[in-house]
Write an enzyme that holds these catalytic residues in place. Sequence first.
Site, PDB file in Angstrom:
ATOM      1  N   ARG A 130       2.513 -13.261   0.594  1.00 36.71           N
ATOM      2  CA  ARG A 130       2.647 -11.862   1.017  1.00 36.71           C
ATOM      3  C   ARG A 130       2.263 -10.991  -0.171  1.00 36.71           C
ATOM      4  NH1 ARG A 130       3.003  -9.192   5.525  1.00 36.71           N
ATOM      5  NH2 ARG A 130       4.573 -10.639   6.367  1.00 36.71           N
ATOM      6  N   ASP A 143      -7.414  -2.376  14.466  1.00 42.74           N
ATOM      7  CA  ASP A 143      -7.188  -3.458  13.510  1.00 42.74           C
ATOM      8  C   ASP A 143      -7.523  -4.816  14.137  1.00 42.74           C
ATOM      9  OD1 ASP A 143      -6.191  -3.647  10.738  1.00 42.74           O
ATOM     10  OD2 ASP A 143      -4.712  -5.007  11.609  1.00 42.74           O
ATOM     11  N   ASP A 144      -7.135  -4.994  15.395  1.00 38.53           N
ATOM     12  CA  ASP A 144      -7.463  -6.237  16.100  1.00 38.53           C
ATOM     13  C   ASP A 144      -8.977  -6.410  16.213  1.00 38.53           C
ATOM     14  OD1 ASP A 144      -4.743  -6.563  16.447  1.00 38.53           O
ATOM     15  OD2 ASP A 144      -4.760  -6.154  18.596  1.00 38.53           O
ATOM     16  N   PHE A 192      12.635  -5.256   4.530  1.00 36.84           N
ATOM     17  CA  PHE A 192      13.603  -6.008   5.340  1.00 36.84           C
ATOM     18  C   PHE A 192      12.884  -6.761   6.459  1.00 36.84           C
ATOM     19  CE2 PHE A 192      16.066  -5.049   9.403  1.00 36.84           C
ATOM     20  CZ  PHE A 192      16.756  -6.252   9.433  1.00 36.84           C
ATOM     21  N   LYS A 221       6.702  -3.024  18.097  1.00 40.12           N
ATOM     22  CA  LYS A 221       6.725  -3.728  16.814  1.00 40.12           C
ATOM     23  C   LYS A 221       6.113  -2.924  15.681  1.00 40.12           C
ATOM     24  CE  LYS A 221       5.153  -8.015  14.647  1.00 40.12           C
ATOM     25  NZ  LYS A 221       4.550  -9.339  14.833  1.00 40.12           N
ATOM     26  N   PHE A 245      -4.503   2.536  16.444  1.00 46.61           N
ATOM     27  CA  PHE A 245      -4.697   1.936  15.134  1.00 46.61           C
ATOM     28  C   PHE A 245      -4.651   0.409  15.207  1.00 46.61           C
ATOM     29  CE2 PHE A 245      -3.393   0.308  11.039  1.00 46.61           C
ATOM     30  CZ  PHE A 245      -4.205   0.995  10.165  1.00 46.61           C
ATOM     31  N   ASP A 279       7.866 -16.886  10.627  1.00 47.18           N
ATOM     32  CA  ASP A 279       6.494 -17.376  10.759  1.00 47.18           C
ATOM     33  C   ASP A 279       6.170 -18.509   9.801  1.00 47.18           C
ATOM     34  OD1 ASP A 279       6.108 -15.434  12.666  1.00 47.18           O
ATOM     35  OD2 ASP A 279       5.007 -14.069  11.365  1.00 47.18           O
ATOM     36  N   ASP A 318      10.544 -11.719   8.639  1.00 48.13           N
ATOM     37  CA  ASP A 318       9.404 -12.167   9.449  1.00 48.13           C
ATOM     38  C   ASP A 318       8.689 -13.339   8.803  1.00 48.13           C
ATOM     39  OD1 ASP A 318       7.375 -11.751  11.645  1.00 48.13           O
ATOM     40  OD2 ASP A 318       6.094 -11.457   9.904  1.00 48.13           O
ATOM     41  N   LYS A 367       0.821  -1.215   0.000  1.00 51.39           N
ATOM     42  CA  LYS A 367       0.000   0.000   0.000  1.00 51.39           C
ATOM     43  C   LYS A 367       0.856   1.266   0.000  1.00 51.39           C
ATOM     44  CE  LYS A 367      -3.826  -2.276   2.383  1.00 51.39           C
ATOM     45  NZ  LYS A 367      -4.646  -2.354   3.620  1.00 51.39           N
ATOM     46  N   ASP A 396       6.798 -10.411  20.553  1.00 50.00           N
ATOM     47  CA  ASP A 396       5.712 -11.120  19.873  1.00 50.00           C
ATOM     48  C   ASP A 396       6.042 -12.599  19.715  1.00 50.00           C
ATOM     49  OD1 ASP A 396       3.273 -11.403  18.615  1.00 50.00           O
ATOM     50  OD2 ASP A 396       4.005 -10.776  16.662  1.00 50.00           O
TER      51      ASP A 396
END
Length: 377
Positions: free
Chosen positions: A121, A259-260, A107, A209, A255, A116, A112, A67, A183
């Site tokens: 992506r 989002d959660d 990066f 994060k 924010f 994970d 990440d 975005k 996290d």
Amino acid sequence: MAPSPMIKTEVAAKANGTSKQAARKRFDGVFETLRDEIMADFTAKGMPPDAISWYKRNLEYNTPGGKLNRGLSVVDTVAILKGRELTEDEYFKAALLGWCVELLQAFFLVSDDMMDQSVTRRGQPCWFRVEGVGLLAINDSFMLESAIYFLLKKHFRQEAYYVDLLDLFHDITYLTEVGQLLDLITAPEDHVDLSKFSLERHRLIVVYKTAYYSFHLPVALAMHMCGIPSSSSPSSSFDPYKAAQDILIPLGEYFQVQDDFLDFAGTPEQIGKVGTDILDNKCSWCVNTALALASPEQRAVLDANYGRKDAEKERAVKAVYEELQIRERYAAYEEGAYKKIMGLIEQIPETPTADGSPVLKKEVFKVFLDKIYKRTK
């Protein structure tokens, strides 16, 4: 470090009388120039054709395509602070700093996704899953980060604020990596332990994060470029950079909480995806709020069902959320967060300084807050 969806920025487009699409196209054009500069330097080091091809592909696959809201926020903020249309040189430098933020994001995402073991992506396979890449993606992520410092040196070394830019990128990178550590040890996808969860742990993860690099970094870069000093005058105790951070970190926290909540309460038509926080064992605001309020029976349901790849178990968790009125509690949280942030914004002085130094403008933060408040996607 899963990306948090950023605010859709439109200020630069409006300031220049162009469409949002045209603003993005102009921003993309700067990436092409910067990519060519990076590759020219790489080629000049005597690199063979296969290495040149690899690095170029790495840059093009992982940096553009998202975005770009973090990067565009730098341009938008510079335009607001200057209060006029940017010159070609000013636009290029602001966009360059924006692309440095996007390189930092790239990066983080490449590394990440490996941690994970993610699959896709931005609608395509994660870089490490592309045929022939694999563990080479570790070094590729380092090269994306290194490109930031090549560009800063090439274009800003002569500027008085060059060291400020370097310090900012180094400091924010470290803080984001701290958040990633929190996290990873709190909510590994393959091991559910809700005793590690808490609203305070959630706050720490979000602040370190996400909030620093997604909200504080773009604005602070723009402030340095515009020459805003660390205090408004020798006799003033007001520090614009601290004031900005004190607003932007709670803004980033708000924010992410939003989002959660949307991951739980939003429809796929609204948010453009199916929410997966419950299935993926995410240390979400929703589950942490539920844990703080749950009865022993409700806690047992959460322990037995959260973070399992099972639709029935996901429904059981959502039922507890409804019993605990998570929707109403979020509405109260949102109103409180909005009032708190607006109060901080109103404390910013905008009176001209005696020496004519640039001043921090409330509009920078109001634009961010207006885009977030009551959003549904």
